[in-house]
Motif scaffolding. Structure first.
Motif, short mmCIF file in Angstrom:
data_model
loop_
_atom_site.label_atom_id
_atom_site.label_comp_id
_atom_site.label_asym_id
_atom_site.label_seq_id
_atom_site.Cartn_x
_atom_site.Cartn_y
_atom_site.Cartn_z
N GLY A 171 0.79 -0.89 -0.14
CA GLY A 171 0.03 -0.14 0.02
C GLY A 171 0.65 1.25 0.02
O GLY A 171 1.95 1.41 -0.52
N THR A 212 -5.21 4.82 1.52
CA THR A 212 -4.84 4.97 0.13
C THR A 212 -5.80 5.95 -0.45
O THR A 212 -7.00 6.15 -0.40
N PRO A 213 -5.02 6.87 -1.14
CA PRO A 213 -5.95 8.23 -1.72
C PRO A 213 -6.66 7.64 -2.95
O PRO A 213 -5.93 7.48 -4.02
N SER A 214 -8.07 7.44 -2.93
CA SER A 214 -8.37 6.40 -3.92
C SER A 214 -8.71 7.36 -5.47
O SER A 214 -8.79 6.77 -6.20
N GLU A 215 -8.69 8.84 -5.15
CA GLU A 215 -9.00 9.28 -6.41
C GLU A 215 -7.61 9.88 -7.21
O GLU A 215 -7.67 10.32 -8.28
N GLN A 217 -4.19 9.08 -9.16
CA GLN A 217 -3.74 8.28 -10.29
C GLN A 217 -2.21 8.32 -9.98
O GLN A 217 -1.59 9.52 -10.06
N GLU A 267 -7.15 14.51 -0.11
CA GLU A 267 -7.19 14.34 -1.42
C GLU A 267 -7.35 15.76 -1.88
O GLU A 267 -8.08 15.86 -2.67
N PRO A 331 -8.24 12.62 -11.13
CA PRO A 331 -8.87 11.41 -11.66
C PRO A 331 -9.35 11.60 -12.89
O PRO A 331 -9.51 10.61 -13.86
N SER A 353 0.36 -0.53 -10.73
CA SER A 353 -0.49 0.19 -9.77
C SER A 353 -0.08 -0.27 -8.43
O SER A 353 1.00 -0.86 -8.09
N GLN A 356 -1.95 -3.33 -2.53
CA GLN A 356 -2.14 -3.52 -0.97
C GLN A 356 -1.35 -4.83 -0.19
O GLN A 356 -1.48 -4.91 0.78
#
Length: 363
Positions: A171, A212-215, A217, A267, A331, A353, A356
């Motif tokens: 992660g 984890t910052p989901s937005e 890239q 974010e 994103p 990528s 995790q």
């Protein structure tokens, strides 16, 4: 309860987001990601070794026994890890199980060049994980990390251990190094591993997952030039040239990493981009003042090409001197457009990528 043979373990590679070079100083902050490229080790019953010394593909039981007898491991990180783990096994009164470790890696190009994703650290963590599984040692993530550091400093005393932390945890990772100058040298000084895993030199160390910052890239480009990490770090940390290392680099880097942690957690892209660009500027000033080549012309092209697209920020990742650049993009950014622009400049996009999965059993 030992594991049935054969079985397989894997440890991921890593990239630095911010804090490289500073992180070699005990207690200095860095942010890394674990990436979905791995060093895998398949553990099989031991067979007579086909070569006198380990290869990139095989670390045989015979190789470990010979290295222990000769007290010799050269610059082989996997072999150093084997020796540390075998010493720990003996200290715990566990009978040896003769096994061979068969490695394969996706941290290299098709032609065998390293991508700069921490292959030595991943190999180290794979060996430690294999022994942990084989002997059912029940090691915590922190213990695995400490064992990896004890093995790696025998070969590279300046190595921060950031690659090991990312490999152990998976992660997005926050990391601070221990005081490696004052850690026991278990292979060269014959100190017990159990004893070496405790003591005040470990106090500056921190290693934890961050959300984890989901937005965000994460885009990675490779310039095709492997970096000599140890040489670059040694040059940067010993070439004064008027640089006030603490005031001009360490303190601003720590403040920037802390700001970037908050920006990533919330974010907030303007602050994320500011943090990445500040990290680049700090590295550039440090590199200039220590005459260290961190950002090669190819890496400058990689960064500048990416930043021509709105919603991006970019920098070198790791030691520099070649290897990888990292882009954090919003994103809505079209990654394929950046990849195409890179290819026009001879820069190879790496389809990586964030994974995790930290080092562990691979079914």
């Amino acid at each position: 309860m030992t594991q049935r043979l054969p079985f397989r373990v894997a440890a991921p590679g890593k990239l630095y987001v911010a804090g490289e070079y500073a992180v070699v100083t005990p207690g200095q902050q860095a942010i890394l990601i674990a990436v979905d490229r791995y060093v895998s080790a398949t553990v099989t019953p031991a067979q007579p070794a086909q070569t006198a010394t380990p290869t990139e593909q095989v670390l045989a039981h015979d190789h470990g026994v010979a290295a222990a007898a000769n007290r010799s491991f050269g610059t082989d990180y996997a072999l150093a890890a084997w020796l540390v783990m075998d010493a720990l096994r003996a200290e715990r009164g566990i009978d040896p199980i003769p096994v061979d470790l068969h490695f394969d890696s996706t941290l290299r190009s098709d032609t065998g060049e390293k991508y700069g994703l921490g292959s030595s650290g991943a190999a180290t963590m794979a060996v430690i994980t294999a022994f942990n599984e084989l002997y059912d040692l029940g090691l915590t993530v922190t213990e695995k990390l400490k064992l990896g550091i004890l093995a790696s400093i025998e070969i590279s005393p300046r190595a921060s251990g950031g690659d090991l932390a990312a490999g152990a945890l998976g992660g997005w990772v926050y990391y601070q190094a221990p005081d490696r100058d004052h850690l026991a040298r278990v292979l060269s000084d014959n100190v017990s591993v159990t004893e070496a895993m405790t003591g005040p030199a470990w106090l500056p160390m921190r290693a934890r997952r961050i959300p984890t910052p989901s937005e965000v890239q994460v885009l990675i480009g490779w310039t095709g030039s492997p970096a000599a990490t140890d040489h670059l770090v040694s040059q940067a940390t010993t070439n004064g040239n008027g640089l006030d290392w603490d005031a001009d680099f360490l303190r601003p880097s720590a403040a920037n990493v802390n700001s970037l942690l908050l920006a990533l957690a919330e974010e907030k892209f303007p602050l994320i981009h500011a943090g990445i660009r500040t990290a680049r500027k700090l590295l550039a000033r440090m590199a200039h003042d220590t005459t260290t080549l961190v950002e090669t012309p190819a890496l400058t092209t990689l960064i500048d090409t990416a930043e021509r697209f709105a919603g991006t920020s970019a920098k070198t990742s790791g030691a520099g001197g070649g290897d990888c650049g990292i882009v954090l993009a919003e994103p809505w950014v079209n990654a394929d457009d950046i990849y195409a622009a890179w290819r026009d400049h001879g820069i190879q996009p790496l389809p990586l990528s964030v994974t995790q999965l930290g080092a562990g059993r691979k079914e």
